[in-house]
Design an enzyme around this catalytic site. Structure first.
Site, mmCIF file in Angstrom:
data_model
loop_
_atom_site.group_PDB
_atom_site.id
_atom_site.type_symbol
_atom_site.label_atom_id
_atom_site.label_comp_id
_atom_site.label_asym_id
_atom_site.label_seq_id
_atom_site.Cartn_x
_atom_site.Cartn_y
_atom_site.Cartn_z
ATOM 1 N N ASN A 73 -2.437 -9.222 17.714
ATOM 2 C CA ASN A 73 -2.420 -8.527 18.808
ATOM 3 C C ASN A 73 -3.292 -8.689 19.938
ATOM 4 O OD1 ASN A 73 -4.777 -6.960 18.156
ATOM 5 N ND2 ASN A 73 -3.699 -5.506 17.312
ATOM 6 N N GLY A 124 4.970 -6.513 26.155
ATOM 7 C CA GLY A 124 5.581 -7.703 25.914
ATOM 8 C C GLY A 124 4.607 -8.762 25.143
ATOM 9 N N ASP A 155 4.211 -5.160 12.192
ATOM 10 C CA ASP A 155 4.897 -5.615 10.908
ATOM 11 C C ASP A 155 6.355 -5.946 11.276
ATOM 12 O OD1 ASP A 155 2.558 -5.404 9.687
ATOM 13 O OD2 ASP A 155 2.803 -3.470 9.143
ATOM 14 N N GLY A 164 1.526 -1.276 3.722
ATOM 15 C CA GLY A 164 0.902 -2.408 3.613
ATOM 16 C C GLY A 164 1.464 -3.569 4.318
ATOM 17 N N LYS A 165 0.749 -4.149 5.119
ATOM 18 C CA LYS A 165 1.393 -5.028 5.974
ATOM 19 C C LYS A 165 2.244 -5.969 5.422
ATOM 20 C CE LYS A 165 -2.628 -4.689 8.898
ATOM 21 N NZ LYS A 165 -2.287 -3.613 9.902
ATOM 22 N N ALA A 190 4.193 -5.656 2.475
ATOM 23 C CA ALA A 190 5.602 -4.972 2.269
ATOM 24 C C ALA A 190 6.438 -4.530 3.408
ATOM 25 C CB ALA A 190 5.264 -3.796 1.222
ATOM 26 N N ASN A 236 0.809 -1.196 -0.120
ATOM 27 C CA ASN A 236 -0.013 0.050 -0.075
ATOM 28 C C ASN A 236 0.863 1.204 -0.016
ATOM 29 O OD1 ASN A 236 -2.448 -1.663 0.315
ATOM 30 N ND2 ASN A 236 -2.336 -1.244 2.573
ATOM 31 N N MET A 237 0.198 2.216 -0.458
ATOM 32 C CA MET A 237 0.764 3.541 -0.234
ATOM 33 C C MET A 237 0.137 4.083 1.142
ATOM 34 S SD MET A 237 3.263 5.545 -1.131
ATOM 35 C CE MET A 237 3.903 5.753 -2.672
HETATM 36 O O1 RIB Z 1 0.291 -2.416 9.688
HETATM 37 C C1 RIB Z 1 0.318 -1.035 9.005
HETATM 38 C C2 RIB Z 1 -0.005 -0.999 7.742
HETATM 39 O O2 RIB Z 1 -1.317 -1.348 7.632
HETATM 40 C C3 RIB Z 1 0.141 0.253 7.012
HETATM 41 O O3 RIB Z 1 1.349 0.469 6.594
HETATM 42 C C4 RIB Z 1 -0.908 0.443 6.127
HETATM 43 O O4 RIB Z 1 -0.816 0.463 4.709
HETATM 44 C C5 RIB Z 1 -1.937 -1.040 6.505
HETATM 45 O O5 RIB Z 1 -1.952 -1.883 5.648
#
Ligand code: RIB
Length: 296
Positions: free
Chosen positions: A184, A212, A239, A40-41, A43, A12-13
């Site tokens: 989470n 933690g 991520d 984007g998760k 990427a 994603n952007m």
């Molecule tokens: O986990 C964070 C990501 O979630 C962001 O970069 C956004 O693109 C969403 O996909």
């Protein structure tokens, strides 16, 4: 040798605006700065793993537009293999509109091309999956696509990490092919209360910020401590955790140690604006862990 990590997921952007005050329904507020960041998760997790030394393949989809091109270039600059990124016609690259306020975020994802990453595309990359040391997945691409990856990984006995974010109900058939689940706290709660999915405790690695991580060993609950730091932007912390965990497990580190390392990487990542900007190198993580253990 560098561990081979294959990430299948979203690109994603991120369209990010920070504000002192979240708008209420029907309200307009004047915010602060606007910026675009690669996100984007999928990427993000790929970048986290690559910075920590993994040999990373990214499987995903972008549109034939400026965001797509810039995102692919960014991944290449991180030394991520992009041959399995598919540029699709007549669909926009995914975006995430992010409102940042007081270190917290609210996000709306418009999936665009990510929603067109199909099981057929996945099957073209069977060999890539087979040759990986570990597979890393999230839920920003269609569920049948996630299932297709898991099916192939199982066939070749390649371990799978699924980060169930954003949360949706997962069928047992899918869950049974997952080695590590990394929700989470909120996602874990949703999962455990979901009458349709049966999670095995041993699969669970629950992240909870600086408090933690909760994991299980031989049925016994274990808390692996996090690292308190000054928060600037938590976007991408999960991520970073997942990318780091994948890299360390793939290089043979025991689970508990890998989680501790991933906690340190995630803590470092939230000290900069943008999901990927603060993701550390292996050297930075090691230095940080040393510094912190000196304090106690
Ligand atoms: O986990 C964070 C990501 O979630 C962001 O970069 C956004 O693109 C969403 O996909």
């Amino acid at each position: 040798e560098r561990p081979a990590v294959t990430v299948v997921g979203s690109i994603n952007m991120d369209l990010t605006v920070s504000t002192g005050q979240m708008p209420n329904q029907g309200e307009t507020v004047i915010g602060e700065e606007f910026a675009t960041f690669p996100g984007g998760k999928g990427a993000n997790q790929a970048v986290a793993a690559a910075r920590l030394g993994a040999n990373v393949n990214m499987v995903g989809a972008i549109g034939d537009d400026v965001f797509g091109e810039s995102l692919q270039n960014k991944l290449e600059q991180e030394n991520i293999h992009t041959t399995a990124i598919h540029k699709l016609k007549d669909i926009a690259t995914g975006t995430a509109t992010i409102i940042l306020s007081e270190g917290d975020n609210r996000i709306i994802v418009a999936p665009g091309a990510n929603a067109r990453l199909t099981p057929e595309i996945i099957r073209q990359h069977e060999r890539m999956i087979q040759q990986s040391d570990i597979i890393l997945l999230q839920l920003e691409v269609p569920l049948d696509t996630v299932q297709a990856v898991i099916t192939i990984a199982q066939q070749y006995e390649v371990p799978v990490i699924l980060n169930p974010a954003p949360y949706q109900s997962l069928p047992d058939a899918l869950l049974s092919g997952v080695d590590y689940l990394t929700p989470n706290e909120m996602e874990a709660k949703a999962m455990l209360e979901d009458p349709n999915s049966h999670v095995t405790k041993e699969q669970l690695i629950v992240t909870n910020g600086e408090k933690g991580v909760l994991a299980y060993k031989d049925g016994v609950e274990q808390v692996i401590p996090g690292f308190p730091v000054d928060v600037l932007d938590t976007t991408g912390a999960g991520d970073t955790f997942n990318g780091a965990l994948a890299t360390q497990l793939a290089s043979g580190m025991p689970l508990e140690e890998a989680v501790y390392y991933a906690n340190a990487a995630a803590a470092l990542s939230i000290m900069k604006l943008g999901a990927q900007s603060g993701m550390p190198s292996a050297e930075e993580v090691n230095t940080f862990i040393e510094e912190r253990s000196d304090r106690t």
